[in-house]
Scaffold this motif. Structure first.
Motif, short mmCIF file in Angstrom:
data_model
loop_
_atom_site.label_atom_id
_atom_site.label_comp_id
_atom_site.label_asym_id
_atom_site.label_seq_id
_atom_site.Cartn_x
_atom_site.Cartn_y
_atom_site.Cartn_z
N ASN A 1 -11.07 -2.67 -1.18
CA ASN A 1 -9.79 -2.41 -1.65
C ASN A 1 -9.15 -3.70 -2.25
N ARG A 2 -8.24 -3.15 -3.26
CA ARG A 2 -7.53 -4.39 -3.90
C ARG A 2 -6.30 -4.28 -3.12
N SER A 3 -6.00 -5.47 -2.37
CA SER A 3 -4.60 -5.39 -1.55
C SER A 3 -3.64 -6.49 -1.91
N LEU A 4 -2.40 -6.19 -1.61
CA LEU A 4 -1.35 -7.09 -1.69
C LEU A 4 -0.80 -6.89 -0.48
N LEU A 5 -0.65 -8.29 0.16
CA LEU A 5 -0.15 -8.33 1.62
C LEU A 5 1.41 -9.27 1.50
N PHE A 6 2.51 -8.76 1.94
CA PHE A 6 3.58 -9.21 1.96
C PHE A 6 4.42 -8.92 3.19
N ARG A 7 5.55 -9.57 3.28
CA ARG A 7 6.56 -9.16 4.80
C ARG A 7 7.73 -8.58 4.18
N VAL B 1 3.14 -6.21 5.65
CA VAL B 1 2.81 -4.99 4.85
C VAL B 1 1.65 -4.96 3.81
N ASN B 2 0.73 -4.23 3.86
CA ASN B 2 -0.29 -4.08 2.82
C ASN B 2 -0.29 -2.96 1.99
N PHE B 3 -0.14 -3.26 0.58
CA PHE B 3 -0.29 -2.23 -0.43
C PHE B 3 -1.70 -2.32 -0.76
N PHE B 4 -2.56 -1.25 -0.65
CA PHE B 4 -3.86 -1.49 -1.22
C PHE B 4 -4.43 -0.16 -2.15
N ALA C 1 -1.32 3.65 -5.83
CA ALA C 1 -2.22 4.06 -7.06
C ALA C 1 -2.61 3.07 -7.87
N ASP C 2 -1.60 1.75 -7.75
CA ASP C 2 -2.04 0.51 -8.40
C ASP C 2 -1.29 -0.50 -7.75
N VAL C 3 -1.99 -1.50 -7.09
CA VAL C 3 -1.53 -2.47 -6.34
C VAL C 3 -0.86 -3.47 -7.41
N ASP C 4 -1.41 -3.72 -8.55
CA ASP C 4 -1.10 -4.75 -9.67
C ASP C 4 0.42 -4.33 -9.94
N ARG C 5 0.59 -3.18 -10.37
CA ARG C 5 1.84 -2.70 -10.88
C ARG C 5 2.89 -3.01 -9.85
N CYS C 6 2.57 -2.50 -8.37
CA CYS C 6 3.86 -2.80 -7.11
C CYS C 6 3.80 -4.16 -7.14
N TYR C 7 2.98 -5.05 -7.37
CA TYR C 7 3.23 -6.52 -7.28
C TYR C 7 4.80 -7.00 -7.66
N ASP C 8 5.09 -6.86 -8.92
CA ASP C 8 6.28 -7.05 -9.59
C ASP C 8 7.49 -6.60 -8.95
N THR C 9 7.43 -5.33 -8.42
CA THR C 9 8.50 -4.66 -7.48
C THR C 9 8.64 -5.44 -6.02
N VAL C 10 7.62 -5.75 -5.49
CA VAL C 10 7.62 -6.65 -4.30
C VAL C 10 8.26 -8.01 -4.39
N ARG C 11 7.80 -8.63 -5.67
CA ARG C 11 8.39 -10.05 -5.88
C ARG C 11 9.90 -9.85 -6.25
N ALA D 1 10.59 -10.27 -1.40
CA ALA D 1 9.73 -10.14 -0.45
C ALA D 1 8.84 -11.43 -0.51
N GLU D 2 8.67 -11.93 0.85
CA GLU D 2 7.64 -13.05 0.88
C GLU D 2 6.06 -12.64 0.80
N VAL D 3 5.36 -13.13 -0.20
CA VAL D 3 4.11 -12.56 -0.45
C VAL D 3 3.11 -13.19 0.18
N VAL D 4 2.19 -12.94 0.81
CA VAL D 4 1.26 -13.61 1.91
C VAL D 4 0.05 -13.68 1.08
N VAL D 5 -0.21 -12.54 0.37
CA VAL D 5 -1.71 -12.75 -0.40
C VAL D 5 -1.32 -11.70 -1.55
N GLU D 6 -1.47 -12.45 -2.88
CA GLU D 6 -1.26 -11.62 -4.15
C GLU D 6 -2.49 -10.95 -4.30
#
Length: 132
Positions: free
Chosen positions: A103-109, A116-119, A76-86, A90-95
């Motif tokens: 698509n607004r994307s967050l890539l991490f390992r 993994v891509n959250f978009f 629903a919201d990539v930016d809200r997921c960013y804090d959880t991932v961090r 998790a290694e963030v590949v692309v903020e």
């Protein structure tokens, strides 16, 4: 034909399932201590121990050795997921970044190094393309 799932092979099922349960908010369905699923409305992420590969043929897959697949989740919201991932380390590949395709994307390992891509579709065209 229906696409059903992606299965990740790992040497530490509990660690990987716990990670995906935390980043997705989904409750895992455990079949055995060597196999669990994260079920979503559109597909399933299965996680299995490397010992289960013998059932498919020795050497058919190798744990923590993915360099060609991206596991993707529409959120629903990539930016809200960013804090959880961090917060999970998790290694963030692309903020969070808006990609040229809308698509607004967050890539991490994940802990095994799988990409993994959250978009979230954010442009009208991307939203239309993702409508189901």
């Amino acid at each position: 034909m229906n696409f059903v799932s992606i299965r990740i092979i790992t040497d530490d099922v509990k660690r990987l399932v716990d990670f995906y349960a935390q980043v997705t908010g989904a409750t895992p369905a455990w079949a055995t201590d060597q196999f669990a699923e994260i079920v979503t409305a559109s597909g399933t992420l299965a996680v299995a121990h490397s010992d289960t590969i013998a059932l498919f043929g020795a050497g058919a897959a190798h744990a923590a050795d993915n360099h060609s697949v991206i596991v993707e989740f529409r959120v629903a919201d990539v930016d809200r997921c960013y804090d959880t991932v961090r917060s999970l380390g998790a290694e963030v590949v692309v903020e969070p970044t808006t990609q040229p395709w809308g698509n607004r994307s967050l890539l991490f390992r994940d802990p095994d190094g799988n990409l993994v891509n959250f978009f979230t579709p954010v442009t009208a065209e991307a939203i239309r393309r993702q409508a189901r």
